[in-house]
Design a protein around this motif. Structure first.
Motif: not given
Lengths: 156, 410
Positions: B6, B354, B383, B385
């Motif tokens: 992440l 997530v 983010k 990932v």
């Protein structure tokens, strides 16, 4: 200032305009056929309800729901039929009934719930009954079912 | 079992509009919801911003990085596309990214761009009801574009190339997924016949598909062999098309719509969207199913473990029990409102996934088409990932419940 120009339908000058009717596949049935189908279904539903078969009645009512232009009579009739089933069902039976419906029927039921909520006071439409069904149907079919009811241009 | 990697690239949760890795994954080009593209270099477990590509006037909508020729293409709402190529600076000798403007000849925003497999063409989707197919003209030393127009009726939201470098799939807001021929005489050799057709002059329509309930087609993708097409539309469904069949399998989801998809093998797809988690679909010519998620709901996330478990199990309708829902419920039933004076996002507002917001892009990260080991996702939460595609968690009864696909013969 003259604001009448704002009311001109500019789409008529656009050759490539995307029409509502191009967004979904049209119902192949003739409008008169759709009305007679709806009447026949209403009769079948009454028989099923008399036998106490609510799930069967709902499945019948939601099958081949009328959509598209020129079938307002059939649409109103079907809404009336669906609402009469929804109103006559005990709250405790709702979860099992909505789970037993096919995914397509669940989507169609969701459309009728929203249509009913958009017409408060029409016929026997009752907001609290519709909300009760909406809650149980969302638990069974998820938010995807709501998204489909909003996305689908085949308005019931 | 390694957990997903992440990385938070966006400051203060700035959305990532688009991301693209270079061939050996040491660098990534991202656009952080702005008119600039930035290049980040991997430093151990961190990413460090090294360069900024600024030439566009408006928001960049899509980026693609050609792995073999090491060229970047960007497109934006300013209706332009730029091809960026590394060359030594005349004074310092340092390698810098030089832009070349591509005249797309479109009068609306560009929405999506992808290099063709041979990297000699790229396709730019746009709001001008057209797709610009761009190829390099060595005589004029510029990129020329040819437009695919008919029969597109609305904004094109995504494109994907067939492995033969000629066919192109496009998903559009007119509720259709289409397969076009983007054959350019000077660039392409005569393509071999495929399941999509035999004679393929430019702008041949090889297929036109839609799901039952309609909805904008957000994402399209050819399978690694190119013989199967998948598309995800806004009616919370994903459809898999076998043109030879001719069968379409539509899987209706019980969760929110998907926005992006990628094939990992000939029999599996990873797709993600408003539900904030990458879902795994698998199947074959006989039928398709939702098999699980890459986002293990039982994994203990830093800080959000307890909230996650609580949120995940409390309601059978996954996301309905989210922070926003609770906020309104508290305001309604208890008269509690979180005004502007209240502290920022608390642990309670953390989603049990997530990604903390919509995933807008899922791309191949490691492996080759047909045998992908890892995929990368980016989204509105800023983010990036990286997921191992082998770590599929089943979707529990309390999570989203995938309903079986209805086989539909057309």
């Amino acid at each position: 200032m003259d604001g009448s120009f704002r009311k001109i339908d500019i789409d008529q000058y656009d050759e490539d305009v995307l029409l509502e009717s191009e967004l979904y596949e049209p119902d192949e049935r003739d409008p008169s056929q759709v009305v007679s189908d709806a009447k026949q279904k209403a009769a079948t539903v009454r028989q099923s309800l008399a036998r106490g078969d609510t799930a069967g009645a709902l499945t019948t009512a939601l099958e081949g729901a009328p959509y598209g232009p020129n079938v307002d009579e059939a649409k109103n009739l079907t809404l009336q039929t669906v609402v009469s089933i929804l109103n006559s069902t005990k709250a405790t039976e709702i979860p099992n009934i909505v789970r037993a419906l096919s995914p397509d029927a669940q989507d169609t039921l969701m459309k009728y719930l929203y249509k009913g909520m958009a017409m408060p006071g029409w016929g026997d439409v009752s907001g609290s009954v519709l909300l009760g069904w909406h809650e149980k149907l969302t638990e069974a079919a998820g938010t995807g079912c709501i998204v489909r009811a909003m996305t689908d241009r085949r308005l019931v | 079992m390694a957990p997903p990697e992440l990385y938070s690239l966006g400051q203060n949760q700035t959305a990532i509009s688009s991301h693209a890795f270079n061939a050996n994954r040491t660098e990534v080009a991202v656009s952080l919801n702005s008119k600039d593209a930035t290049i980040w270099e991997r430093r151990g477990h961190e990413w460090k911003q090294t360069e900024t590509l600024s030439e566009h006037d408006k928001l960049i909508t899509s980026i693609d990085w050609a792995p073999k020729s090491n060229r970047i293409v960007t497109c934006a709402q300013d209706r332009n596309a730029y091809v960026w190529q590394q060359s030594p600076d005349s004074q310092t000798g340092r390698m810098i990214w030089k832009p070349t403007l591509v005249l797309l000849r479109i009068n609306r925003a560009a929405t999506h761009v992808r290099w063709s497999p041979n990297e000699d063409k790229f396709a730019v989707a746009s709001g001008a009801r057209a797709i610009a197919i761009c190829s390099f003209d060595p005589e004029g030393d510029w990129w020329v574009s040819r437009l695919l127009k008919k029969p597109i009726r609305s904004t094109v939201l995504s494109v994907d190339w067939h492995p033969n470098n000629v066919l192109l799939a496009a998903g559009s807001a007119d509720m259709k997924a289409r397969v076009f021929s983007a054959y350019i005489k000077d660039v392409d050799k005569r393509p071999a016949p495929t399941v999509w057709g035999e004679k393929l002059p430019f702008n041949t329509i090889c297929g036109e598909y839609s799901s039952h309930a309609g909805g904008w087609v957000h994402a399209v993708g050819f399978s690694p062999s190119g013989d199967v097409l998948a598309f995800a539309s806004h009616d919370s469904s994903i459809s898999i098309v076998y043109p030879g069949g001719p069968a379409i399998y539509t899987i209706k989801l019980s969760s929110l719509p998907l926005l992006t998809l990628t094939w990992t093998t000939e029999n599996s797809i990873i797709a993600a969207g408003h539900d904030c988690q990458p879902l795994v679909f698998s199947g074959s010519e006989g039928g398709w199913d939702l098999t699980g998620t890459l986002d293990d709901p039982n994994a203990n996330k830093t800080g959000g473990g307890a909230a996650r478990a609580g949120l995940g199990n409390a309601s059978p309708v996954g996301r309905l029990n989210s922070a926003a829902f609770n906020t309104f419920r508290n305001a309604d039933t208890r008269g509690i409102s979180s005004g502007p004076g209240s502290p920022g996002p608390s642990a309670e507002s953390e989603l049990f996934t997530v990604h903390q917001n919509t995933i807008t892009s899922v791309r191949l990260y490691e492996g080759i088409p047909g045998n992908v080991a890892r995929v990368s996702t980016s989204g509105v939460d800023g983010k990036l990932v990286v997921w191992d595609v082998a770590q599929v968690s089943p979707i529990g009864v309390t999570g989203i419940v995938g309903r079986l696909a209805g086989t539909h013969l057309k």
